[in-house]
Design a protein around this motif. Structure first.
Motif, PDB file in Angstrom:
ATOM      1  N   THR A 263       0.807  -1.228   0.000  1.00 19.35           N
ATOM      2  CA  THR A 263       0.000   0.000   0.000  1.00 19.35           C
ATOM      3  C   THR A 263       0.837   1.274   0.000  1.00 19.35           C
ATOM      4  OG1 THR A 263      -0.262  -0.236   2.412  1.00 19.35           O
ATOM      5  CG2 THR A 263      -2.079  -0.992   1.015  1.00 19.35           C
ATOM      6  N   GLY A 264       2.162   1.144  -0.027  1.00 25.17           N
ATOM      7  CA  GLY A 264       3.002   2.320  -0.198  1.00 25.17           C
ATOM      8  C   GLY A 264       3.570   2.853   1.105  1.00 25.17           C
ATOM      9  N   GLY A 265       4.485   3.804   0.962  1.00 22.15           N
ATOM     10  CA  GLY A 265       5.141   4.393   2.118  1.00 22.15           C
ATOM     11  C   GLY A 265       4.266   5.399   2.843  1.00 22.15           C
ATOM     12  N   HIS A 266       4.695   5.759   4.054  1.00 17.43           N
ATOM     13  CA  HIS A 266       3.982   6.761   4.854  1.00 17.43           C
ATOM     14  C   HIS A 266       4.949   7.332   5.887  1.00 17.43           C
ATOM     15  CE1 HIS A 266       3.757   3.453   7.764  1.00 17.43           C
ATOM     16  NE2 HIS A 266       3.155   2.733   6.833  1.00 17.43           N
ATOM     17  N   ASP A 267       4.496   8.339   6.614  1.00 17.58           N
ATOM     18  CA  ASP A 267       5.384   9.050   7.536  1.00 17.58           C
ATOM     19  C   ASP A 267       5.844   8.204   8.720  1.00 17.58           C
ATOM     20  OD1 ASP A 267       5.212  11.302   5.971  1.00 17.58           O
ATOM     21  OD2 ASP A 267       3.658  12.276   7.188  1.00 17.58           O
ATOM     22  N   ASP A 268       5.161   7.091   8.986  1.00 13.99           N
ATOM     23  CA  ASP A 268       5.533   6.240  10.118  1.00 13.99           C
ATOM     24  C   ASP A 268       6.470   5.100   9.736  1.00 13.99           C
ATOM     25  OD1 ASP A 268       3.845   7.580  12.087  1.00 13.99           O
ATOM     26  OD2 ASP A 268       2.168   6.756  10.944  1.00 13.99           O
ATOM     27  N   TYR A 269       6.860   5.040   8.485  1.00 17.54           N
ATOM     28  CA  TYR A 269       7.704   3.955   8.005  1.00 17.54           C
ATOM     29  C   TYR A 269       9.023   3.889   8.787  1.00 17.54           C
ATOM     30  CZ  TYR A 269      10.831   1.345   4.891  1.00 17.54           C
ATOM     31  OH  TYR A 269      11.738   0.460   4.381  1.00 17.54           O
ATOM     32  N   HIS A 270       9.303   2.730   9.388  1.00 21.96           N
ATOM     33  CA  HIS A 270      10.516   2.472  10.153  1.00 21.96           C
ATOM     34  C   HIS A 270      10.692   3.454  11.310  1.00 21.96           C
ATOM     35  CE1 HIS A 270      12.964  -0.332   7.295  1.00 21.96           C
ATOM     36  NE2 HIS A 270      11.769  -0.816   7.603  1.00 21.96           N
ATOM     37  N   LYS A 271       9.578   3.893  11.866  1.00 23.86           N
ATOM     38  CA  LYS A 271       9.614   4.768  13.031  1.00 23.86           C
ATOM     39  C   LYS A 271       8.851   4.116  14.184  1.00 23.86           C
ATOM     40  CE  LYS A 271       9.863   9.105  10.398  1.00 23.86           C
ATOM     41  NZ  LYS A 271       9.169  10.388  10.096  1.00 23.86           N
TER      42      LYS A 271
END
Length: 310
Positions: A263-271
């Protein structure tokens, strides 16, 4: 679909339909799995961390409940391996494998990785060490999808013309380690694999983007199969690429046709903020319905012709 005996009487129809509906992808079950895997209790499911080991055991338990046979080494559900990453040597991890034996000549592999960053100790300072990275979307969402598809094909269908091997990969975040190990030490011969479907980050649906479906160019038959794939609720687009930053890549490099749901990247990716309360479980269920359509369409072909993509 598994056929249920209906003898004309209207009273028998409704229970059969309801029974069948029980095994369709379900948002409540998806949310429940993600709530557990992305809880602080598992501390981010880090490779070679207690939370990661617990996550693998959880998947094993679910495979057993669904009646899947052990598909790992020496008659168990695990495929143990070790790998090196930068200064870190002999890092232990494991894949978890459940097998649905339909006594068929070929097997469909469905996979998702269960590991995440944990407390980031193995990432050489790239991420804040000591903070829990729960990885709800990455990739508790994929494991929830894996279990829903395992439920669907073990409980809701007649004996299919293909076997199914469900794999929860370890060590993905450290370089696709679990899938790399599997394709070099396959539990089944790779030339007997119909195709591999991978799910990685399928829990944060963006309606303006839609869900991406990679691997469209890796089999000559995918365009024909996709003619019959549709959804009233989920927008999707295709991408020809077989290579990528998730476990399908390892299979593509061994000339196995692949499909990749993302579904794609977002601001919480790997956070540390990739938490379970942000999951879009209803939409994930719709994405899994698309996955089922793709799988069922591919089973109408005795074999798929692998194609390289640019």
């Amino acid at each position: 679909m598994r056929k249920y005996l209906i003898i004309g009487a209207a009273l028998l129809l409704a229970p059969s339909v309801n029974f069948a509906q029980e095994y369709l992808p379900d948002a409540a079950r998806i949310q429940s799995v993600v709530n557990y895997l992305a809880s602080n209790k598992l501390k981010g499911r880090g490779t070679d961390e207690k939370g990661g080991i617990k996550a693998g055991k959880f998947v094993e338990k679910q495979f057993k409940k669904l009646g899947l046979a052990a598909g790992g080494d020496q008659g168990n559900y695990y495929q143990d391996f070790k790998f090196d990453k930068n200064a870190h040597k002999d890092i232990p991890s494991r894949n978890v494998l459940g097998f649905l034996d339909n006594h068929a000549a070929k097997t469909i592999i469905i996979g998702a990785h269960y590991d995440h960053l944990g407390r980031a100790a193995l990432f050489d300072g790239k991420y804040p060490i000591g903070e829990i990275h729960n990885g709800a979307d990455d990739n508790a969402s994929g494991i929830a999808g894996l279990l829903e598809l395992a439920r669907y094909y073990t409980k809701n269908n007649e004996q299919e013309p293909f076997n199914f091997l469900f794999i929860a990969f370890g060590g993905e975040e450290l370089g696709l380690q679990g899938s790399k190990y599997f394709v070099n030490h396959p539990a089944i011969a790779l030339d007997k694999v119909h195709f591999m479907l991978n799910m990685d980050m399928i829990g944060r649906y963006n309606p303006s983007r839609g869900v991406g479906i990679g691997g469209y160019g890796t089999a000559a038959q995918w365009p024909e199969i996709f003619k019959n794939v549709s959804s009233d609720t989920i927008k999707f687009f295709t991408d020809k690429a077989g290579k990528g930053g998730s476990d399908h890549h390892s299979f593509y490099m061994k000339n196995v046709p692949v499909i990749f749901l993302h579904t794609g990247g977002h601001d919480d990716y790997h956070k540390p903020t990739d938490d379970a309360d942000k999951l879009m479980a209803k939409e994930e269920a719709g994405i899994l319905d698309i996955g089922i359509q793709i799988i069922n369409g591919a089973m109408k072909f005795d074999s798929l012709t692998f194609m390289e993509t640019e």
